[in-house]
Design a protein around this motif. Sequence first.
Motif, PDB file in Angstrom:
ATOM      1  N   THR A 220      24.285   7.835 -29.436  1.00 14.89           N
ATOM      2  CA  THR A 220      24.891   9.005 -30.066  1.00 14.89           C
ATOM      3  C   THR A 220      25.726   9.763 -29.044  1.00 14.89           C
ATOM      4  N   PHE A 221      26.946  10.091 -29.461  1.00 15.52           N
ATOM      5  CA  PHE A 221      27.820  10.947 -28.676  1.00 15.52           C
ATOM      6  C   PHE A 221      27.773  12.322 -29.322  1.00 15.52           C
ATOM      7  N   ARG A 222      27.562  13.370 -28.527  1.00 15.55           N
ATOM      8  CA  ARG A 222      27.538  14.723 -29.071  1.00 15.55           C
ATOM      9  C   ARG A 222      27.945  15.705 -27.987  1.00 15.55           C
TER      10      ARG A 222
ATOM     11  N   ASP B 180      35.088  18.418 -32.258  1.00 12.69           N
ATOM     12  CA  ASP B 180      34.928  19.223 -33.461  1.00 12.69           C
ATOM     13  C   ASP B 180      33.468  19.595 -33.729  1.00 12.69           C
ATOM     14  N   GLY B 181      32.552  19.116 -32.893  1.00 17.36           N
ATOM     15  CA  GLY B 181      31.138  19.455 -33.054  1.00 17.36           C
ATOM     16  C   GLY B 181      30.365  18.486 -33.911  1.00 17.36           C
ATOM     17  N   ASP B 182      31.004  17.380 -34.309  1.00 13.49           N
ATOM     18  CA  ASP B 182      30.332  16.377 -35.139  1.00 13.49           C
ATOM     19  C   ASP B 182      29.815  15.255 -34.249  1.00 13.49           C
ATOM     20  N   PRO B 183      28.511  15.006 -34.239  1.00 13.73           N
ATOM     21  CA  PRO B 183      28.003  13.898 -33.428  1.00 13.73           C
ATOM     22  C   PRO B 183      28.452  12.558 -34.017  1.00 13.73           C
ATOM     23  N   VAL B 184      28.623  11.577 -33.158  1.00 14.88           N
ATOM     24  CA  VAL B 184      28.976  10.221 -33.582  1.00 14.88           C
ATOM     25  C   VAL B 184      27.756   9.355 -33.303  1.00 14.88           C
ATOM     26  N   VAL B 185      27.156   8.817 -34.370  1.00 19.39           N
ATOM     27  CA  VAL B 185      25.936   8.027 -34.253  1.00 19.39           C
ATOM     28  C   VAL B 185      26.272   6.572 -34.527  1.00 19.39           C
ATOM     29  N   LEU B 186      26.056   5.714 -33.537  1.00 21.11           N
ATOM     30  CA  LEU B 186      26.238   4.272 -33.680  1.00 21.11           C
ATOM     31  C   LEU B 186      24.839   3.670 -33.567  1.00 21.11           C
TER      32      LEU B 186
END
Length: 93
Positions: A49-51, A38-44
């Motif tokens: 970061t997944f993008r 969906d274009g939203d990065p996932v920051v842990l």
Amino acid sequence: MNKQQLIEIIAEENAITKDMAGRAVNTMIRTIIQSVKDGDPVVLVGFGTFRQVERKGRSIRNPHTGESMEVKSKTIPKFIPGTLFKQVVDGEK
């Protein structure tokens, strides 16, 4: 380590069943994939970061035939490790 081994560790360390740990891992993976799609990065924080990134189209040459080919642009997932992750792997921490 594979997915099943990860599930076993999570179950053991959190005193839950392997089924519960498996559902948690699958939910996490599915959520990360959908968010990046969906274009939203996932920051842990501390992990990474997944993008998604756009890979531009380009011309390439087949090394066997010398023939020029066009590669289409496409969107791909990318993982960028966090500072703590990099430090631990490098042995700094």
